[in-house]
Enzyme design. Sequence first.
Site, mmCIF file in Angstrom:
data_model
loop_
_atom_site.group_PDB
_atom_site.id
_atom_site.type_symbol
_atom_site.label_atom_id
_atom_site.label_comp_id
_atom_site.label_asym_id
_atom_site.label_seq_id
_atom_site.Cartn_x
_atom_site.Cartn_y
_atom_site.Cartn_z
ATOM 1 N N HIS A 299 18.570 13.244 32.074
ATOM 2 C CA HIS A 299 18.456 12.904 30.650
ATOM 3 C C HIS A 299 19.695 13.337 29.869
ATOM 4 C CE1 HIS A 299 15.094 10.770 29.106
ATOM 5 N NE2 HIS A 299 15.033 11.463 27.990
ATOM 6 N N TYR B 241 16.506 15.368 19.402
ATOM 7 C CA TYR B 241 16.699 14.898 20.770
ATOM 8 C C TYR B 241 18.144 15.056 21.230
ATOM 9 C CZ TYR B 241 16.721 11.578 24.686
ATOM 10 O OH TYR B 241 16.880 10.994 25.919
ATOM 11 N N HIS C 77 12.886 5.871 19.007
ATOM 12 C CA HIS C 77 12.231 7.049 18.460
ATOM 13 C C HIS C 77 11.483 6.689 17.181
ATOM 14 C CE1 HIS C 77 15.207 9.974 20.615
ATOM 15 N NE2 HIS C 77 14.224 9.598 21.404
ATOM 16 N N ARG D 165 21.837 10.340 28.710
ATOM 17 C CA ARG D 165 21.323 9.659 27.520
ATOM 18 C C ARG D 165 21.595 10.479 26.259
ATOM 19 N NH1 ARG D 165 17.192 5.791 26.135
ATOM 20 N NH2 ARG D 165 15.555 6.684 24.849
ATOM 21 N N ARG E 273 17.736 5.175 30.020
ATOM 22 C CA ARG E 273 17.037 6.188 30.805
ATOM 23 C C ARG E 273 17.441 6.048 32.268
ATOM 24 N NH1 ARG E 273 13.448 4.295 27.150
ATOM 25 N NH2 ARG E 273 12.547 5.843 25.759
ATOM 26 N N LYS F 81 9.771 2.662 30.536
ATOM 27 C CA LYS F 81 8.907 3.567 29.776
ATOM 28 C C LYS F 81 8.211 2.876 28.612
ATOM 29 C CE LYS F 81 8.734 7.960 27.364
ATOM 30 N NZ LYS F 81 9.440 9.182 27.001
#
Length: 188
Positions: free
Chosen positions: A135, A170, A161, A138, A39, A68
């Site tokens: 993002h 994603y 995830h 990633r 991230r 996170k």
Amino acid sequence: MELVQPIRDEKKIKAMVKVLLSNKRDLLLFILGINSGLRISDILKMKVSDVIDEKGKPRQYYELKEEKTGKYKRFPFGERIQKAIMDYLKDYDGDRDRPLFASRKGNKAITRQQAWQILNDAARAVGIEDNIGTHTLRKTFGYHAYRSGIDIAILQKIFNHSAPSVTMRYIGITQDEIDNVYINMNLG
């Protein structure tokens, strides 16, 4: 916050590298992001000492506690990341505790907004019109890893995830596969 896409076209990735060559810090930001799956919050908090040892040589890997998730993560620096580190920090003998992606305005890291601007400027310069954000780095990592044959379960673990379907969505694979069904249906 708008949904951002991975950079699917490898030619566009190479073109962005060329655009970013003039600024070694920005190039390292891009190369590290698309080759690590980290991230942006974890990338921007890196220090010089996280990537080079006391002798100025690139470290073999980076260990961190993800901001996170709070989970610990370790990943090796691949050849491309090591080269970008060396290009950026060649002959560096300054403060090893300074931010790796230092702002020009002092001893602080660039902000997430500055990183976004760097990426967007480079993307627009090479003709990328999709929504691009921090993002995107990633997602680009995940998209190309999956396309190269990496099992979705491994990517699920890398991204932390809850299910493979979350990872597929994603990285934009689900929509690509749906689009291909429509494109390849030529009945009658």
